[in-house]
Design a protein around this motif. Structure first.
Motif, PDB file in Angstrom:
ATOM      1  N   MET A 256       0.841  -1.202   0.000  1.00  0.00           N
ATOM      2  CA  MET A 256       0.000   0.000   0.000  1.00  0.00           C
ATOM      3  C   MET A 256       0.879   1.255   0.000  1.00  0.00           C
ATOM      4  O   MET A 256       1.793   1.382   0.831  1.00  0.00           O
ATOM      5  CB  MET A 256      -0.913   0.012   1.238  1.00  0.00           C
ATOM      6  N   GLN A 257       0.630   2.162  -0.924  1.00  0.00           N
ATOM      7  CA  GLN A 257       1.384   3.394  -0.976  1.00  0.00           C
ATOM      8  C   GLN A 257       0.852   4.382   0.057  1.00  0.00           C
ATOM      9  O   GLN A 257      -0.354   4.598   0.167  1.00  0.00           O
ATOM     10  CB  GLN A 257       1.296   4.003  -2.369  1.00  0.00           C
ATOM     11  N   LEU A 258       1.784   5.002   0.796  1.00  0.00           N
ATOM     12  CA  LEU A 258       1.386   5.979   1.806  1.00  0.00           C
ATOM     13  C   LEU A 258       1.489   7.379   1.221  1.00  0.00           C
ATOM     14  O   LEU A 258       2.448   7.713   0.522  1.00  0.00           O
ATOM     15  CB  LEU A 258       2.292   5.867   3.031  1.00  0.00           C
ATOM     16  N   PRO A 259       0.516   8.246   1.494  1.00  0.00           N
ATOM     17  CA  PRO A 259       0.543   9.611   0.949  1.00  0.00           C
ATOM     18  C   PRO A 259       1.496  10.514   1.721  1.00  0.00           C
ATOM     19  O   PRO A 259       1.699  10.355   2.932  1.00  0.00           O
ATOM     20  CB  PRO A 259      -0.903  10.077   1.122  1.00  0.00           C
ATOM     21  N   LEU A 260       2.070  11.470   1.016  1.00  0.00           N
ATOM     22  CA  LEU A 260       2.862  12.520   1.652  1.00  0.00           C
ATOM     23  C   LEU A 260       1.894  13.613   2.098  1.00  0.00           C
ATOM     24  O   LEU A 260       1.371  14.365   1.262  1.00  0.00           O
ATOM     25  CB  LEU A 260       3.896  13.075   0.672  1.00  0.00           C
ATOM     26  N   ASN A 261       1.652  13.682   3.396  1.00  0.00           N
ATOM     27  CA  ASN A 261       0.596  14.555   3.923  1.00  0.00           C
ATOM     28  C   ASN A 261       1.105  15.783   4.664  1.00  0.00           C
ATOM     29  O   ASN A 261       0.324  16.691   4.952  1.00  0.00           O
ATOM     30  CB  ASN A 261      -0.312  13.781   4.877  1.00  0.00           C
ATOM     31  N   ARG A 262       2.408  15.804   4.993  1.00  0.00           N
ATOM     32  CA  ARG A 262       2.880  16.892   5.850  1.00  0.00           C
ATOM     33  C   ARG A 262       4.230  17.426   5.384  1.00  0.00           C
ATOM     34  O   ARG A 262       5.163  16.656   5.150  1.00  0.00           O
ATOM     35  CB  ARG A 262       2.990  16.415   7.308  1.00  0.00           C
ATOM     36  N   LEU A 263       4.328  18.746   5.265  1.00  0.00           N
ATOM     37  CA  LEU A 263       5.593  19.453   5.088  1.00  0.00           C
ATOM     38  C   LEU A 263       5.832  20.217   6.382  1.00  0.00           C
ATOM     39  O   LEU A 263       5.035  21.093   6.748  1.00  0.00           O
ATOM     40  CB  LEU A 263       5.521  20.412   3.904  1.00  0.00           C
ATOM     41  N   ILE A 264       6.912  19.874   7.075  1.00  0.00           N
ATOM     42  CA  ILE A 264       7.158  20.428   8.406  1.00  0.00           C
ATOM     43  C   ILE A 264       8.407  21.312   8.357  1.00  0.00           C
ATOM     44  O   ILE A 264       9.516  20.827   8.114  1.00  0.00           O
ATOM     45  CB  ILE A 264       7.343  19.302   9.440  1.00  0.00           C
ATOM     46  N   TYR A 265       8.211  22.607   8.579  1.00  0.00           N
ATOM     47  CA  TYR A 265       9.308  23.573   8.584  1.00  0.00           C
ATOM     48  C   TYR A 265       9.697  23.848  10.030  1.00  0.00           C
ATOM     49  O   TYR A 265       8.858  24.295  10.828  1.00  0.00           O
ATOM     50  CB  TYR A 265       8.884  24.861   7.899  1.00  0.00           C
ATOM     51  N   ILE A 266      10.959  23.600  10.374  1.00  0.00           N
ATOM     52  CA  ILE A 266      11.415  23.655  11.766  1.00  0.00           C
ATOM     53  C   ILE A 266      12.539  24.678  11.923  1.00  0.00           C
ATOM     54  O   ILE A 266      13.413  24.801  11.064  1.00  0.00           O
ATOM     55  CB  ILE A 266      11.928  22.277  12.235  1.00  0.00           C
ATOM     56  N   ASP A 267      12.522  25.378  13.052  1.00  0.00           N
ATOM     57  CA  ASP A 267      13.666  26.207  13.442  1.00  0.00           C
ATOM     58  C   ASP A 267      13.858  26.057  14.949  1.00  0.00           C
ATOM     59  O   ASP A 267      12.942  25.634  15.672  1.00  0.00           O
ATOM     60  CB  ASP A 267      13.447  27.670  13.064  1.00  0.00           C
ATOM     61  N   ASP A 268      15.038  26.404  15.406  1.00  0.00           N
ATOM     62  CA  ASP A 268      15.357  26.246  16.826  1.00  0.00           C
ATOM     63  C   ASP A 268      15.504  27.596  17.498  1.00  0.00           C
ATOM     64  O   ASP A 268      15.724  28.619  16.861  1.00  0.00           O
ATOM     65  CB  ASP A 268      16.630  25.411  17.019  1.00  0.00           C
ATOM     66  N   SER A 269      15.356  27.569  18.812  1.00  0.00           N
ATOM     67  CA  SER A 269      15.578  28.738  19.643  1.00  0.00           C
ATOM     68  C   SER A 269      16.064  28.220  20.992  1.00  0.00           C
ATOM     69  O   SER A 269      16.458  27.060  21.116  1.00  0.00           O
ATOM     70  CB  SER A 269      14.285  29.564  19.776  1.00  0.00           C
ATOM     71  N   GLY A 270      16.037  29.072  21.989  1.00  0.00           N
ATOM     72  CA  GLY A 270      16.461  28.623  23.311  1.00  0.00           C
ATOM     73  C   GLY A 270      17.256  29.677  24.048  1.00  0.00           C
ATOM     74  O   GLY A 270      17.351  30.834  23.620  1.00  0.00           O
ATOM     75  N   HIS A 271      17.819  29.260  25.160  1.00  0.00           N
ATOM     76  CA  HIS A 271      18.634  30.139  26.004  1.00  0.00           C
ATOM     77  C   HIS A 271      19.889  29.364  26.389  1.00  0.00           C
ATOM     78  O   HIS A 271      19.895  28.645  27.387  1.00  0.00           O
ATOM     79  CB  HIS A 271      17.854  30.554  27.243  1.00  0.00           C
TER      80      HIS A 271
END
Length: 234
Positions: free
Chosen positions: A1-16
């Protein structure tokens, strides 16, 4: 079964770094809503040009403009000039709230943030541990929904720890496909959106007196697009 590409996740970091706090924030877009989300943000950027003379192509890096360090505009609007003094901090915070309000009202967009604390001397290890836990969480969600995702991050790919985390996933079972894809935030509006989520989550979690003015921004704005409502310790 082929799985669909459902999510584009754009990530960045921060912190102290001085306190050992690591934060990751992201925006999450279904591929078929990608153009709609980007168009909504570009509409905001055009508004910022009309009202604040902030060029559409200028990078909005929260650390710079929110605290008045960067000069994102060709001039400060008259509303932020008092007795001949330009109030860049007030201006930057107004811009940030405009951007956050756009995030809150963008249909098809979801977002989130996670954080961890460790010893300041172990910051690199804490970042790696936090990112690994985040990717594993995405994997569980995607397995449950029987779908695939791609992760896009700010940077040039020189930090091999991110690549190693992706490649440690069992190839036959993984749902986050490929290594993280790197885009320079200067040229990616969507990575800049993720940057703002990460910065706002950090202001909420860290409770640094210098960012007291922004401690309620996350509940006020991004929370509406975050199914957990608040940044999650991971």
């Amino acid at each position: 079964m082929q799985l669909p590409l459902n999510r584009l996740i754009y990530i960045d970091d921060s912190g102290h770094p001085k306190s050992g706090l690591v934060v990751y924030g992201w925006i999450d877009i279904p591929p078929d809503r990608w153009s709609t989300v980007l168009r909504n943000w570009l509409d905001l950027r055009r508004k910022l040009w009309r009202e604040y003379r902030i060029p559409v192509t200028s990078e909005l890096h929260a650390t710079d403009y929110v605290n008045g360090r960067g000069r994102v505009s060709t001039r400060v609007p008259d509303a932020f000039v008092h007795h001949g003094v330009e109030y860049w901090k007030d201006f930057g915070r107004a811009v940030a709230c405009e951007c956050l309000d756009s995030l809150r009202s963008t249909e098809g967009l979801s977002l989130g943030a996670v954080y961890s604390r460790g010893a300041p001397r172990d910051l690199a290890r804490t970042k790696e541990k936090t990112y690994r836990a985040l990717v594993n969480r995405f994997e569980r969600e995607l397995e449950s929904s029987r779908s695939l995702a791609m992760i896009i991050m700010d940077g040039d790919g020189s930090d091999s720890s991110y690549r190693d985390i992706h490649r440690s996933l069992a190839l036959s079972k993984r749902h986050v496909i490929e290594d993280a894809i790197y885009l320079d935030s200067k040229h990616s509006q969507l990575v800049q959106m993720a940057d703002l989520v990460a910065w706002t989550a950090n202001a909420f979690v860290d409770q640094n007196p210098k960012n007291e003015f922004a401690k309620e921004w996350y509940p006020q704005y991004p929370s509406e697009r975050d199914r957990h409502r608040y940044p999650q310790e991971i």
